[in-house]
Design a protein around this motif. Structure first.
Motif, PDB file in Angstrom:
ATOM      1  N   ALA A   8       0.814  -1.242  -0.043  1.00  0.00           N
ATOM      2  CA  ALA A   8      -0.143  -0.063  -0.071  1.00  0.00           C
ATOM      3  C   ALA A   8       0.963   1.197   0.058  1.00  0.00           C
ATOM      4  N   GLU A   9       0.563   2.247  -0.631  1.00  0.00           N
ATOM      5  CA  GLU A   9       1.308   3.414  -1.139  1.00  0.00           C
ATOM      6  C   GLU A   9       0.371   4.510  -0.989  1.00  0.00           C
ATOM      7  N   PRO A  10       0.739   5.884  -0.831  1.00  0.00           N
ATOM      8  CA  PRO A  10      -0.094   6.825  -0.782  1.00  0.00           C
ATOM      9  C   PRO A  10      -1.078   6.916  -2.051  1.00  0.00           C
ATOM     10  N   GLY A  11      -2.278   6.766  -1.980  1.00  0.00           N
ATOM     11  CA  GLY A  11      -3.186   6.924  -3.199  1.00  0.00           C
ATOM     12  C   GLY A  11      -3.460   5.687  -3.980  1.00  0.00           C
ATOM     13  N   HIS A  12      -2.752   4.795  -3.677  1.00  0.00           N
ATOM     14  CA  HIS A  12      -2.935   3.335  -4.420  1.00  0.00           C
ATOM     15  C   HIS A  12      -2.304   2.009  -3.646  1.00  0.00           C
ATOM     16  N   ILE A  13      -2.487   0.806  -4.419  1.00  0.00           N
ATOM     17  CA  ILE A  13      -1.908  -0.058  -3.696  1.00  0.00           C
ATOM     18  C   ILE A  13      -1.346  -1.036  -5.196  1.00  0.00           C
ATOM     19  N   THR A  14      -0.017  -1.596  -4.916  1.00  0.00           N
ATOM     20  CA  THR A  14       0.782  -2.126  -6.189  1.00  0.00           C
ATOM     21  C   THR A  14       0.687  -3.715  -5.576  1.00  0.00           C
ATOM     22  N   VAL A  15      -0.048  -4.361  -6.580  1.00  0.00           N
ATOM     23  CA  VAL A  15      -0.234  -5.882  -6.474  1.00  0.00           C
ATOM     24  C   VAL A  15       0.718  -6.570  -7.162  1.00  0.00           C
ATOM     25  N   HIS A  16       1.521  -7.529  -6.468  1.00  0.00           N
ATOM     26  CA  HIS A  16       2.533  -8.421  -7.341  1.00  0.00           C
ATOM     27  C   HIS A  16       1.948  -9.684  -7.604  1.00  0.00           C
ATOM     28  N   LEU A  17       2.333 -10.295  -8.864  1.00  0.00           N
ATOM     29  CA  LEU A  17       1.782 -11.404  -9.189  1.00  0.00           C
ATOM     30  C   LEU A  17       3.286 -12.305  -9.288  1.00  0.00           C
ATOM     31  N   GLU A  18       3.092 -13.811  -8.831  1.00  0.00           N
ATOM     32  CA  GLU A  18       3.966 -14.730  -9.128  1.00  0.00           C
ATOM     33  C   GLU A  18       4.899 -14.837 -10.419  1.00  0.00           C
ATOM     34  N   ASP A  19       4.200 -14.346 -11.531  1.00  0.00           N
ATOM     35  CA  ASP A  19       5.041 -14.112 -12.816  1.00  0.00           C
ATOM     36  C   ASP A  19       5.783 -12.964 -12.937  1.00  0.00           C
ATOM     37  N   GLY A  20       5.924 -12.181 -11.735  1.00  0.00           N
ATOM     38  CA  GLY A  20       6.817 -10.936 -11.682  1.00  0.00           C
ATOM     39  C   GLY A  20       5.976  -9.620 -12.206  1.00  0.00           C
ATOM     40  N   SER A  21       4.850  -9.752 -12.714  1.00  0.00           N
ATOM     41  CA  SER A  21       4.057  -8.651 -13.081  1.00  0.00           C
ATOM     42  C   SER A  21       3.670  -7.884 -12.018  1.00  0.00           C
ATOM     43  N   ALA A  22       3.057  -6.735 -12.057  1.00  0.00           N
ATOM     44  CA  ALA A  22       2.518  -5.891 -10.909  1.00  0.00           C
ATOM     45  C   ALA A  22       1.461  -5.036 -11.552  1.00  0.00           C
ATOM     46  N   ILE A  23       0.119  -4.777 -10.706  1.00  0.00           N
ATOM     47  CA  ILE A  23      -0.880  -4.172 -11.154  1.00  0.00           C
ATOM     48  C   ILE A  23      -1.056  -3.153  -9.783  1.00  0.00           C
ATOM     49  N   THR A  24      -1.462  -1.710 -10.417  1.00  0.00           N
ATOM     50  CA  THR A  24      -1.353  -0.749  -9.416  1.00  0.00           C
ATOM     51  C   THR A  24      -3.055  -0.509  -9.358  1.00  0.00           C
ATOM     52  N   ALA A  25      -3.803  -0.280  -8.327  1.00  0.00           N
ATOM     53  CA  ALA A  25      -5.159  -0.383  -8.022  1.00  0.00           C
ATOM     54  C   ALA A  25      -5.471   0.769  -6.706  1.00  0.00           C
ATOM     55  N   ARG A  26      -6.784   1.092  -6.773  1.00  0.00           N
ATOM     56  CA  ARG A  26      -7.155   1.825  -5.755  1.00  0.00           C
ATOM     57  C   ARG A  26      -7.344   1.036  -4.505  1.00  0.00           C
ATOM     58  N   LEU A  27      -8.010  -0.289  -4.713  1.00  0.00           N
ATOM     59  CA  LEU A  27      -8.062  -1.186  -3.766  1.00  0.00           C
ATOM     60  C   LEU A  27      -7.829  -2.486  -4.327  1.00  0.00           C
ATOM     61  N   LEU A  28      -7.377  -3.252  -3.113  1.00  0.00           N
ATOM     62  CA  LEU A  28      -7.227  -4.765  -3.295  1.00  0.00           C
ATOM     63  C   LEU A  28      -8.381  -5.463  -2.465  1.00  0.00           C
ATOM     64  N   VAL A  29      -8.995  -6.406  -3.000  1.00  0.00           N
ATOM     65  CA  VAL A  29      -9.742  -7.383  -2.210  1.00  0.00           C
ATOM     66  C   VAL A  29      -9.158  -8.454  -2.238  1.00  0.00           C
ATOM     67  N   GLY A  30      -9.421  -9.350  -0.950  1.00  0.00           N
ATOM     68  CA  GLY A  30      -8.958 -10.528  -0.919  1.00  0.00           C
ATOM     69  C   GLY A  30     -10.224 -11.548  -0.693  1.00  0.00           C
ATOM     70  N   ALA A  31     -10.450 -12.248  -1.798  1.00  0.00           N
ATOM     71  CA  ALA A  31     -11.574 -13.198  -1.833  1.00  0.00           C
ATOM     72  C   ALA A  31     -11.072 -14.589  -2.289  1.00  0.00           C
ATOM     73  N   ASP A  32      -9.689 -14.863  -1.551  1.00  0.00           N
ATOM     74  CA  ASP A  32      -8.907 -15.996  -1.974  1.00  0.00           C
ATOM     75  C   ASP A  32      -8.993 -17.036  -0.804  1.00  0.00           C
ATOM     76  N   GLY A  33     -10.182 -17.186  -0.292  1.00  0.00           N
ATOM     77  CA  GLY A  33     -10.358 -18.419   0.723  1.00  0.00           C
ATOM     78  C   GLY A  33      -9.679 -18.370   1.963  1.00  0.00           C
ATOM     79  N   MET A  34      -9.888 -19.483   2.905  1.00  0.00           N
ATOM     80  CA  MET A  34      -9.510 -19.528   4.305  1.00  0.00           C
ATOM     81  C   MET A  34      -8.071 -19.218   4.331  1.00  0.00           C
TER      82      MET A  34
END
Lengths: 412, 262
Positions: free
Chosen positions: A146-172
């Motif tokens: 999380a950074e000011p104004g956004h969050i950077t989401v990293h994936l295992e393949d090395g790519s990254a996505i910037t978003a306003r919000l990250l939602v975890g719907a990824d199970g127990m």
């Protein structure tokens, strides 16, 4: 940061994540949905059935899913609880029907039984067709910052996505929850449930039935074609042992004990056992992160009650984000997310109370409120002496619900 | 922006500058954007007034209420913008926003925060009279929120902000009423009992009645609506629109398209 890759990144495209993506896309948000499943691979065998209660069904209606699966569900028309005690035959019972729903719309039922695989397929198809959802699959979440104004989401393949919000719907075991540093509280009730689908010898007429015995509750939930999903709660060890027997041996045991209650039963498909545990995340939100579904709480395995709780998360988060966005507020900022946490804390607590109540029911056969037991189980909701309030809780049809669970959903 | 600041510094009359007030808010500037910090009550209050502004603007200008950016194409002035708590949402709703505040520190906070959020907002340290002297083009919407109770000459200030509104434009003013209830809730309650705001944030004698806010606007040629109350519910810890204008209220004013006409 002037330009973000997406407005909302959602990790996990199960029922909670996919329905949230559809609801938010319908409200005009751009969504990136990250799912570990490979769309090209064959669907995993999944014999689970969900009891989708009224409020959840309304949500599925609002996001355009209900119309595609309505022909494949078994409507739930009644909930019956029979107090077993020592001689349960002919014992007092209590029945809730469709007419007990408060604020019931014409033709609404207490709920629908649906196969997990049918629901998931309908959600996948709708996600595919929605232009505002960009789906990344197979893709695995590896971290977030999380950074000011956004969050950077990293994936295992090395790519990254910037978003306003990250939602975890990824199970127990939610990697998003872990990355956000949110801890969980757990409780093991020392009980397990034996679960299997059976073919009934008598019509179920859409009624879910529950018998209370000193050993623990036994429930049948109606499936299409005079089949039923049965759940038998016992002390840890017994359900596990039962599930290892042959179908013939299990049938003999079931019919010996419960034929008078449920009629003759024949095992149909695989059998399983699941520990009755509760896991609740200490927080529903963190900096630019929100949790929904099993990532937020795991109630295992109460006839899909985890699913219904997850849908309530989805409806509550949708309401908060839409309202924040309408006011021009930053949807991922703490002001907005704290409203979601407040909205869901109560339900998380009631779910916890309900499980504690279930635990007590195992050892107490002197209760004045015995008819309440079935709703404690089926609804995982607050215990209340009021019949209609109970029916409302069981079906999540109370008037103070988020817009997605109100029948006359306006779509905005 | 620097040129503009020099202009205001050289301005001969400054009815909206009250040195003590500016210093007070500068000290608090860094905390503007902490929802659990000193401005927590403003963050709680914000959604209600933002919703009111959005709805009022949509109905006044005949905009699409369902759009995500209904204010696209409109020029909005947020006078006394503070840390940008209203300027940013207006920009997100599509408006071209000019945010003006007498405090340099507030403007610096607002600029930093807006950049982090990817928003383009014209933040300027200055005053209403400074804008007039600089000859800015009048705005479609002038937001005059929670500021008139802090200025030195409220009547002149209201007149100046009215002059910044174009014919056919919309002004929304919000402030605190001068009633015993406002004294009890806004000063004793909010500052001393609940400690929502530092003691001394407000001065009761500076509160204005709706008539006192409306009069200079009407003299400047604006038409005013009935005041809209905003009330706090301590049980649900939330704000909502109400009929009670005894404490917080908002006033909608419109400049007719042609003088004397409707």
């Amino acid at each position: 940061m002037a330009h973000l890759d997406t407005e909302i990144a959602i990790v996990g495209a199960g029922p909670a994540g996919a329905s949230l993506a559809l609801a938010l896309a319908g409200a005009g948000f751009d969504i990136t949905l990250i799912d570990a499943r490979d769309p090209a691979a064959k669907a995993r065998p999944d014999t689970r059935n969900f009891a989708v209660v009224t409020g959840s069904w309304r949500l599925l209606t609002a996001i355009g899913i209900a119309e595609h699966i309505a022909g494949e569900t078994q409507p739930l028309h009644g909930l019956e609880a029979v107090d077993g005690g020592t001689h349960w035959f002919g014992a007092p019972s209590v029945l809730f029907g469709d007419e007990d729903l408060i604020h019931r719309e014409e033709g609404e039922t207490l709920g629908h039984m649906i196969e997990a695989i049918v629901l998931q397929a309908a959600l996948d198809k709708a996600v595919e067709a929605e232009e505002r959802i960009k789906k990344l699959a197979p893709a695995r979440f590896s971290g977030a910052k999380a950074e000011p104004g956004h969050i950077t989401v990293h994936l295992e393949d090395g790519s990254a996505i910037t978003a306003r919000l990250l939602v975890g719907a990824d199970g127990m075991n939610s990697p998003v929850r872990n990355a956000a540093g949110i801890t969980v509280e757990g409780r093991d009730y020392g009980k397990s449930v034996f679960a299997a689908n059976v073919i009934l010898s008598q019509p179920h007429e859409g009624v879910a039935r529950q018998l209370f015995t000193p050993e623990g509750p036994f429930a049948t939930l109606p499936l299409r074609g005079d089949r039923a999903n049965l759940a038998w709660y016992m002390k840890r060890g017994a359900p596990e042992a039962l599930a290892k027997l042959s179908p013939e041996e299990v049938e003999a045991e079931l019919n010996h004990r419960f034929a008078e209650f449920a009629g003759e039963m024949k095992i149909d498909g695989p059998m399983g056992s699941y520990p009755l545990i509760l896991q609740i995340a200490e927080h529903m939100v963190a900096d630019r992160v929100a949790l929904v579904g099993d990532a937020a709480r795991r109630i295992n395995p109460l006839a899909g009650q985890g699913l219904n709780q997850g849908f309530r998360d989805v409806a509550a988060l949708h309401e908060v984000l839409v309202n924040s966005d309408r006011a021009g507020l930053d949807i991922g900022a703490a002001q907005s997310l704290s409203l979601y946490e407040t909205a869901r804390r109560f339900d998380a607590n009631t779910a916890s109370l309900a499980l504690d109540a279930i635990d007590r029911l195992f050892s107490n056969d002197m209760m004045m409120t015995k008819p309440v037991r079935t709703l404690g189980l089926l609804a995982a909701s607050a215990l209340s002496p009021m019949r209609h309030r109970l029916a409302a809780l069981a079906s999540a049809s109370s008037p103070d619900l988020p817009p997605l669970m109100q029948y006359r959903f306006s779509g905005s | 922006m620097d040129e503009f600041s020099e202009n205001t510094a050289a301005a001969p009359r400054q009815p909206s500058i009250d040195a003590d007030e500016v210093a007070k808010f500068s000290a608090m500037a860094a905390e503007w954007w902490d929802p659990k910090g000193k401005f927590k009550p403003l963050h709680k209050f914000n959604p209600v007034r933002l919703g009111f502004i959005r709805d009022t603007a949509c109905s006044h200008f005949g905009l699409d209420e369902t759009a995500r950016k209904p204010l696209e194409g409109l020029r909005v002035l947020d006078i006394g913008c503070g840390g940008g708590l209203v300027s940013e949402p207006m920009a997100r709703l599509g408006a071209s926003v000019t945010g003006v505040d007498a405090s340099e520190a507030n403007i610096k906070t607002a600029l930093t925060h807006a950049r982090e959020g990817g928003l383009e907002i014209d933040f300027r340290a200055g005053t209403a009279e400074g804008l007039l002297e600089a000859g800015v083009e009048p705005f479609d919407i002038v937001l005059n929120l929670e500021v008139v109770e802090h200025v030195a000459d409220p009547a002149q200030f209201m007149k100046d902000t009215a002059a910044l509104l174009r014919p056919g434009g919309l002004m929304i003013a919000a402030t605190l009423n001068r009633t015993p209830k406002a004294f009890a809730l806004a000063i004793v309650g909010a500052e001393y009992v609940l400690r929502w705001l530092p003691p001394g944030t407000h001065e009761f004698s500076k509160f204005l009645t709706p008539a006192e806010v409306a009069a200079p606007l009407q003299m400047a040629g604006l038409e005013t609506d009935r005041p809209q109350g905003v009330s706090y519910n301590p049980v649900s810890d939330s704000w909502r629109l109400s009929n009670d204008t005894k404490v917080n209220y908002m006033l909608v004013a419109r400049r007719p398209v042609s003088p004397g006409g409707g």
